[in-house]
Design a protein around this motif. Structure first.
Motif, PDB file in Angstrom:
ATOM      1  N   PHE A 114       0.824  -1.208   0.000  1.00  0.00           N
ATOM      2  CA  PHE A 114       0.000   0.000   0.000  1.00  0.00           C
ATOM      3  C   PHE A 114       0.862   1.264   0.000  1.00  0.00           C
ATOM      4  O   PHE A 114       0.518   2.250  -0.649  1.00  0.00           O
ATOM      5  N   GLN A 115       1.958   1.232   0.733  1.00  0.00           N
ATOM      6  CA  GLN A 115       2.829   2.405   0.776  1.00  0.00           C
ATOM      7  C   GLN A 115       3.322   2.744  -0.630  1.00  0.00           C
ATOM      8  O   GLN A 115       3.349   3.918  -1.024  1.00  0.00           O
ATOM      9  N   ASP A 116       3.723   1.734  -1.398  1.00  0.00           N
ATOM     10  CA  ASP A 116       4.215   1.998  -2.746  1.00  0.00           C
ATOM     11  C   ASP A 116       3.082   2.369  -3.699  1.00  0.00           C
ATOM     12  O   ASP A 116       3.260   3.181  -4.603  1.00  0.00           O
ATOM     13  N   TRP A 117       1.913   1.765  -3.508  1.00  0.00           N
ATOM     14  CA  TRP A 117       0.785   2.043  -4.406  1.00  0.00           C
ATOM     15  C   TRP A 117       0.189   3.420  -4.161  1.00  0.00           C
ATOM     16  O   TRP A 117      -0.075   4.177  -5.096  1.00  0.00           O
ATOM     17  N   ALA A 118      -0.037   3.751  -2.888  1.00  0.00           N
ATOM     18  CA  ALA A 118      -0.714   5.011  -2.548  1.00  0.00           C
ATOM     19  C   ALA A 118       0.255   6.141  -2.231  1.00  0.00           C
ATOM     20  O   ALA A 118      -0.148   7.302  -2.175  1.00  0.00           O
ATOM     21  N   GLY A 119       1.512   5.799  -1.977  1.00  0.00           N
ATOM     22  CA  GLY A 119       2.488   6.831  -1.658  1.00  0.00           C
ATOM     23  C   GLY A 119       2.404   7.346  -0.242  1.00  0.00           C
ATOM     24  O   GLY A 119       2.827   8.466   0.047  1.00  0.00           O
ATOM     25  N   THR A 120       1.851   6.546   0.672  1.00  0.00           N
ATOM     26  CA  THR A 120       1.766   6.967   2.067  1.00  0.00           C
ATOM     27  C   THR A 120       2.037   5.789   2.988  1.00  0.00           C
ATOM     28  O   THR A 120       1.639   4.661   2.704  1.00  0.00           O
ATOM     29  N   SER A 121       2.723   6.044   4.081  1.00  0.00           N
ATOM     30  CA  SER A 121       2.996   5.008   5.084  1.00  0.00           C
ATOM     31  C   SER A 121       2.085   5.150   6.290  1.00  0.00           C
ATOM     32  O   SER A 121       2.200   4.405   7.253  1.00  0.00           O
ATOM     33  N   ASN A 122       1.190   6.133   6.256  1.00  0.00           N
ATOM     34  CA  ASN A 122       0.295   6.384   7.389  1.00  0.00           C
ATOM     35  C   ASN A 122      -1.127   6.532   6.875  1.00  0.00           C
ATOM     36  O   ASN A 122      -1.727   7.594   6.956  1.00  0.00           O
ATOM     37  N   PRO A 123      -1.691   5.449   6.298  1.00  0.00           N
ATOM     38  CA  PRO A 123      -2.975   5.618   5.612  1.00  0.00           C
ATOM     39  C   PRO A 123      -4.177   5.796   6.524  1.00  0.00           C
ATOM     40  O   PRO A 123      -5.003   6.681   6.302  1.00  0.00           O
ATOM     41  N   THR A 124      -4.313   4.961   7.557  1.00  0.00           N
ATOM     42  CA  THR A 124      -5.570   4.938   8.296  1.00  0.00           C
ATOM     43  C   THR A 124      -5.482   5.699   9.613  1.00  0.00           C
ATOM     44  O   THR A 124      -4.405   5.845  10.204  1.00  0.00           O
ATOM     45  N   ARG A 125      -6.619   6.183  10.053  1.00  0.00           N
ATOM     46  CA  ARG A 125      -6.725   6.885  11.328  1.00  0.00           C
ATOM     47  C   ARG A 125      -6.924   5.870  12.443  1.00  0.00           C
ATOM     48  O   ARG A 125      -7.726   4.955  12.328  1.00  0.00           O
ATOM     49  N   GLY A 126      -6.179   6.023  13.551  1.00  0.00           N
ATOM     50  CA  GLY A 126      -6.369   5.078  14.637  1.00  0.00           C
ATOM     51  C   GLY A 126      -5.511   5.370  15.843  1.00  0.00           C
ATOM     52  O   GLY A 126      -4.677   6.275  15.841  1.00  0.00           O
ATOM     53  N   SER A 127      -5.737   4.592  16.893  1.00  0.00           N
ATOM     54  CA  SER A 127      -4.920   4.648  18.105  1.00  0.00           C
ATOM     55  C   SER A 127      -4.600   3.225  18.519  1.00  0.00           C
ATOM     56  O   SER A 127      -5.463   2.339  18.456  1.00  0.00           O
ATOM     57  N   PHE A 128      -3.366   3.011  18.968  1.00  0.00           N
ATOM     58  CA  PHE A 128      -2.913   1.677  19.321  1.00  0.00           C
ATOM     59  C   PHE A 128      -2.095   1.747  20.611  1.00  0.00           C
ATOM     60  O   PHE A 128      -1.351   2.704  20.838  1.00  0.00           O
ATOM     61  N   ALA A 129      -2.246   0.730  21.461  1.00  0.00           N
ATOM     62  CA  ALA A 129      -1.454   0.639  22.687  1.00  0.00           C
ATOM     63  C   ALA A 129      -1.076  -0.819  22.921  1.00  0.00           C
ATOM     64  O   ALA A 129      -1.797  -1.737  22.524  1.00  0.00           O
ATOM     65  N   HIS A 130       0.057  -1.017  23.590  1.00  0.00           N
ATOM     66  CA  HIS A 130       0.513  -2.373  23.908  1.00  0.00           C
ATOM     67  C   HIS A 130       1.044  -2.411  25.338  1.00  0.00           C
ATOM     68  O   HIS A 130       1.762  -1.512  25.770  1.00  0.00           O
ATOM     69  N   ARG A 131       0.685  -3.509  26.053  1.00  0.00           N
ATOM     70  CA  ARG A 131       1.127  -3.669  27.440  1.00  0.00           C
ATOM     71  C   ARG A 131       2.545  -4.228  27.496  1.00  0.00           C
ATOM     72  O   ARG A 131       2.837  -5.284  26.943  1.00  0.00           O
ATOM     73  N   TYR A 132       3.408  -3.505  28.194  1.00  0.00           N
ATOM     74  CA  TYR A 132       4.734  -4.034  28.514  1.00  0.00           C
ATOM     75  C   TYR A 132       4.606  -4.813  29.824  1.00  0.00           C
ATOM     76  O   TYR A 132       4.976  -4.338  30.893  1.00  0.00           O
ATOM     77  N   SER A 133       4.044  -6.002  29.722  1.00  0.00           N
ATOM     78  CA  SER A 133       3.806  -6.797  30.919  1.00  0.00           C
ATOM     79  C   SER A 133       4.990  -7.734  31.173  1.00  0.00           C
ATOM     80  O   SER A 133       5.888  -7.878  30.341  1.00  0.00           O
ATOM     81  N   GLN A 134       4.957  -8.391  32.308  1.00  0.00           N
ATOM     82  CA  GLN A 134       6.013  -9.341  32.635  1.00  0.00           C
ATOM     83  C   GLN A 134       6.095 -10.441  31.571  1.00  0.00           C
ATOM     84  O   GLN A 134       7.186 -10.815  31.132  1.00  0.00           O
ATOM     85  N   LEU A 135       4.947 -10.930  31.146  1.00  0.00           N
ATOM     86  CA  LEU A 135       4.940 -12.004  30.156  1.00  0.00           C
ATOM     87  C   LEU A 135       5.300 -11.513  28.758  1.00  0.00           C
ATOM     88  O   LEU A 135       6.071 -12.168  28.045  1.00  0.00           O
ATOM     89  N   SER A 136       4.758 -10.367  28.326  1.00  0.00           N
ATOM     90  CA  SER A 136       5.065  -9.904  26.970  1.00  0.00           C
ATOM     91  C   SER A 136       6.531  -9.504  26.843  1.00  0.00           C
ATOM     92  O   SER A 136       7.162  -9.740  25.810  1.00  0.00           O
TER      93      SER A 136
END
Length: 497
Positions: free
Chosen positions: A344-366
């Motif tokens: 998609f980056q090469d086709w559309a010319g963007t590396s940030n296409p969609t709107r969103g929010s993301f989070a990840h837990r830095y837990s003991q297991l992860s």
């Protein structure tokens, strides 16, 4: 009204977010014939034919889709995850090294397995959720999950094994544990990825496409329930309407609407053999057709799949100027996002296409499982980012074919295409596996029961949880006929240059 499938003229477009359009055909009243005389027998007047309805204008329909999508993508209010991502430093030393090893290593059932072992596994399971699950706080945290834990333990405590022998009793207890956890959690975990053994909570809440075949409408004007009427592709290729809706099992769908008797039918999923390539390229009447069946290498042809996926990741730029493109995602259950991101980056010319929010837990297991990418000093916190999204202006229709088999990284492809102008999603809704990414498998200490869930939390476009529903199509067609009908649409509207 059932419409005759003929081609002519233009039709104005009524656009809500669901993009329903059109106006009803007009029936002309025939002029009266001449008055009869005594000497001349006058034949009965011949009624003039009802004019054929004008088809939906393709460009107008496409512009409506573009406007609705762009409005969502360019919202200024960010998606805020702060309430669902509190720090949890007090959990950093929850598990011993031995417990960490056993929770992350596949192992068989402990024999003999006692009821006390199973109750201990319930505690271990909910401790796993509390310390590691990415949507733990999103679904209510301790206030929701601890009462469920207690209810599950109470039900299991009343279990009496059938005394069939050590192995049979252990197997019975394992199966009962899985059933009880599934029963109590499925109303809460609206998470398309989550698995408890072989049981998926999504089976209790997923919604599927239902439609009424062979009944086509030229308009939604005057419909009793416009939400039940969706844009589709008629047998001759023109955009029209039919009755289609989302339902878990069809039991809530009406038997009649607008004077029509409705016989609802559940949409099918396309099926592919295990040796189908992960990605392939072909042409139909000169139109590029890209087929993506999965985003990771399969078991049967791993080397060939790896080469195919590398080709997917690297060929997007070759199709940038294609005036017409068909991208078939049907049955793509996911894998890794990186391949479609590269395309998609090469086709559309963007590396940030969609709107969103993301989070990840830095837990003991992860932190233990992922290693260097999750440094120990971050343990007890969340990492994350926001994507503002980029609307890609382009011209030349793109048809993305999808069905309920599209999930996870397959859905990443669908949501990327939703950020590009002149793109239509054709078929049925996707599965809905987007809320909780970065999924891992854990094993309960005594029973060895597997638990598959994610350590992240993410929203795309809005803060709506789409799991079990998925991304909806723009043109609702039986997914197994999506390719054939898309080709007919291209021919009907003369889109192929």
């Amino acid at each position: 009204m059932v419409i005759p499938m003929k081609k002519s003229g233009l039709l104005s477009l009524l656009l809500a977010f669901a993009l329903l359009a059109g106006c009803a055909p007009v029936t002309e009243t025939p002029s009266p014939g001449p008055s009869p005389t005594e000497s001349v027998a006058t034949p009965a007047p011949t009624p003039e034919p009802t004019p054929a309805p004008e088809p939906v204008d393709f460009r107008e329909f496409l512009d409506g889709v573009n406007a609705a999508r762009k409005a969502v993508l360019t919202q200024e209010e960010p998606i805020d995850l702060s309430a669902c991502t509190p720090d949890f430093h007090e959990q950093n030393n929850t598990f011993t090294e031995e417990e960490l090893e056993r929770l992350t290593t596949a192992h068989g059932v402990k024999r003999p397995l006692t009821l006390e072992d199973v109750l201990d596994d319930v505690d271990a399971f909910f401790l796993l959720l509390q310390t590691t699950y990415g949507a733990y706080y999103y679904f209510g945290g301790d206030e929701v999950f601890l009462p469920i834990r207690d209810a599950a333990k109470e039900e299991l405590a009343a279990t009496r094994t059938p005394s069939l022998g050590n192995w049979a009793d252990a197997q019975y207890l394992c199966e009962t544990l899985e059933e009880v956890l599934y029963k109590h959690l499925s109303p809460v975990l609206i998470d398309g990825h989550f698995m408890i053994g072989d049981s998926a909570p999504r089976d209790a809440f997923a919604k599927y496409m239902y439609y009424v075949p062979d009944l086509y409408l030229d308009s939604v004007e005057g419909a009793e329930n416009p939400d039940r009427v969706k844009p589709t592709i008629g047998p001759d290729g023109r955009i029209c309407y039919w009755y289609a809706a989302l339902s878990h099992d069809g039991s809530d769908l009406p038997d009649t609407l607008d004077g029509h008797s409705l016989k609802w039918q559940q949409a099918l999923m396309t099926s592919h053999s295990g040796d189908a390539p992960a990605f392939s390229e072909s042409r139909w009447e000169g139109v590029p057709v890209l087929t993506s069946r999965r985003m990771s290498a399969g078991w049967e042809n791993a080397d060939a799949d790896e080469q195919a996926l590398q080709r997917l990741a690297g060929c997007g730029g070759e199709y940038t100027d294609s005036p017409l493109l068909i991208f078939d995602l049907r049955g793509n259950g996911g894998g890794s996002d990186r391949h479609i991101m590269g395309w998609f980056q090469d086709w559309a010319g963007t590396s940030n296409p969609t709107r969103g929010s993301f989070a990840h837990r830095y837990s003991q297991l992860s932190c233990r499982i992922v290693g260097n990418d999750y440094p120990a000093e971050r343990m007890g916190t969340w990492g994350g980012f926001r994507l503002e999204g980029t609307w890609t202006e382009r011209s030349g229709p793109v048809f993305v074919l999808q069905d309920k088999g599209v999930a996870s990284s397959g859905e990443t492809a669908a949501k990327f295409f939703r950020t590009a102008a002149d793109t239509l999603l054709v078929g049925g809704p996707t599965l809905g596996c987007a809320l909780v990414p970065n999924n891992l498998t854990f094993y309960l200490p005594h029973s060895g029961l597997s638990c598959y869930f994610g350590t992240g939390l993410g929203f795309w476009e809005t803060d709506e949880n789409r799991d079990g529903v998925g991304f909806l199509p723009d043109l609702w067609v039986e997914p197994t006929q999506a390719m054939e009908l898309t080709q007919k649409l291209i021919e009907f509207y003369g889109l192929n240059p």
